[in-house]
Design an enzyme around this catalytic site. Structure first.
Site, short mmCIF file in Angstrom:
data_model
loop_
_atom_site.label_atom_id
_atom_site.label_comp_id
_atom_site.label_asym_id
_atom_site.label_seq_id
_atom_site.Cartn_x
_atom_site.Cartn_y
_atom_site.Cartn_z
N LYS A 193 -9.30 -0.47 -5.99
CA LYS A 193 -9.26 0.16 -4.67
C LYS A 193 -10.57 0.90 -4.43
CE LYS A 193 -7.76 1.72 -0.79
NZ LYS A 193 -6.78 2.71 -0.41
N HIS B 166 -4.63 -0.98 5.77
CA HIS B 166 -4.05 -0.46 7.02
C HIS B 166 -5.02 -0.39 8.19
CE1 HIS B 166 -5.36 3.34 5.21
NE2 HIS B 166 -4.33 3.37 4.39
N ASP C 197 1.69 2.57 3.48
CA ASP C 197 0.86 3.77 3.36
C ASP C 197 1.72 5.03 3.37
OD1 ASP C 197 -1.48 5.11 2.89
OD2 ASP C 197 -1.99 5.34 5.00
N HIS D 102 1.62 5.31 -1.71
CA HIS D 102 1.23 6.48 -2.50
C HIS D 102 2.49 7.06 -3.12
CE1 HIS D 102 -2.85 6.61 -0.77
NE2 HIS D 102 -2.25 6.12 0.29
N HIS E 114 -10.34 1.06 1.53
CA HIS E 114 -9.95 2.07 2.50
C HIS E 114 -11.00 2.04 3.60
CE1 HIS E 114 -8.23 5.84 4.00
NE2 HIS E 114 -9.47 6.06 4.40
N HIS F 97 0.87 -1.19 0.00
CA HIS F 97 0.00 0.00 0.00
C HIS F 97 0.89 1.23 0.00
CE1 HIS F 97 -3.87 2.08 1.37
NE2 HIS F 97 -2.96 3.02 1.25
#
Ligand code: NCD
Ligand code: ZN
Length: 331
Positions: free
Chosen positions: A88, A159, A231, A4, A125, A2
């Site tokens: 996602k 997460h 994350d 970004h 999420h 995960h």
């Protein structure tokens, strides 16, 4: 599992940090506009490869697409697209750039059925709209409901941050979870126990000591349904050190050394490889990674800030200015 990576100058700054130390990463699609089709995914994948530079050849971006109301045909097409990994799901408004997400799960029903049939994993999420401390607990019935309604769909709680989320893993064969480094390290006291420190602000928010203890017990105990998902989510310093700070902790540059330090302190170094990749490979049938990284017990100091090519692209990393007892000695 995960990550970004952002876009533009931030992508150029962030991609080499992850690509140097990892064999691959599940890349989040919450750009503006979101990565929501085979075309936007392919274009983003090639921008990532460019940004990763010399590290690109040993780094597989596992691409995700923002779940909207994609049709069976679109999903079928995605499934064969190079680098595609999963869909996602962002509840609308839940976090950074999630406005185009799902407002009501009924509207995603057909897309989820198609994914189940095609064997496409669903990454969720796990918070409802907005943010208060216990929104993850409120969200657990949604996971339960999804797991029951789509028994063949592999569903990952992205997460998890509370003790309350853990029993679900035992209850449903098709539910999995990622855990970050910062949820293993920090609690609300780090964020707001003294002066408010926006560099500890992320979604889901770090929780209570008992939540951290439960996550540690599960991870250090080798729970095979839990995967590492950093994350890592860089935001420019101007968007963190301000009123209305963005959520996101930039952990990519420190992950491996900081994890080694934490696992060693908890006599769990033997569990680190499975947490980092082994569990994910088994859960998702991913090919074995051939990349090898050597970590050694050698103290390093983390930079205070990383600067990109323009004045806006300046990011404060997790553990900025702090010492870590481990370093990467060979890549
Ligand atoms: C992430 C981001 O900034 O994109 N922020 C965060 O606090 N984790 C979004 C997300 O994963 O929620
Ligand atoms: Zn995220």
């Amino acid at each position: 599992m995960h990550l970004h990576l952002r876009d533009g100058e931030m992508l150029k700054l962030a991609a080499p940090h992850s690509a140097a130390d990892f064999a691959g990463a599940v890349v989040m699609p919450n750009l503006v506009p979101p990565v929501n089709s085979a075309e936007t995914m392919a274009a983003y994948r090639s921008r990532i490869a460019d940004a990763a530079g010399t590290f690109a050849k040993d780094f597989s971006p596992l691409m995700t697409v923002f779940l909207q109301k994609q049709s069976y045909e679109e999903l079928e097409n995605l499934k064969t697209a190079p680098g595609f990994f999963a869909m996602k799901l962002y509840p609308a408004g839940a976090t950074t750039n999630s406005d185009g997400g799902v407002r009501d799960f009924g509207e995603a029903e057909e897309t989820l059925r198609a994914m189940e049939e095609l064997g496409i994993p669903l990454l969720v999420h796990g918070e409802s709209n907005g943010f208060v401390m216990d929104r993850e607990t409120e969200f657990l019935p949604v996971y339960r409901n999804l797991a029951i309604r789509f028994p063949k769909l592999k569903i990952c709680m992205e997460h998890i941050s509370t003790a309350a989320a853990l029993p679900l893993l035992g209850e449903f064969e098709n539910l999995f979870a990622t855990v970050t480094l910062h949820h293993l390290l920090y609690t609300l006291d780090d964020l707001a126990g003294g002066l408010l420190n926006p560099h500890f602000f992320c979604k889901p928010i770090v929780k209570r000591p008992e939540d951290r203890a439960a996550l540690r017990e599960a991870v250090f105990g080798g729970n095979a349904k839990i995967m590492f998902g950093s994350d890592s989510a860089p935001h420019p310093v101007s968007k963190k050190e301000c009123a209305g700070a963005f959520g996101g902790i930039y952990s990519a540059p420190v992950l491996l050394p900081a994890l080694a330090e934490l696992f060693e302190k908890n006599n769990a170094l033997g569990m680190l490889n499975d947490f980092l990749g082994g569990n994910a490979r088994r859960i998702y049938d991913l090919p074995k990674a051939t990349k090898k990284i050597v970590l050694e017990k050698k103290t390093q100091r983390v930079p205070e800030i990383y600067c990109g090519a323009d004045t806006e692209t300046r990011v404060v990393p997790m553990l900025a200015g702090k010492e870590i007892a481990w370093s990467v000695s060979e890549r």
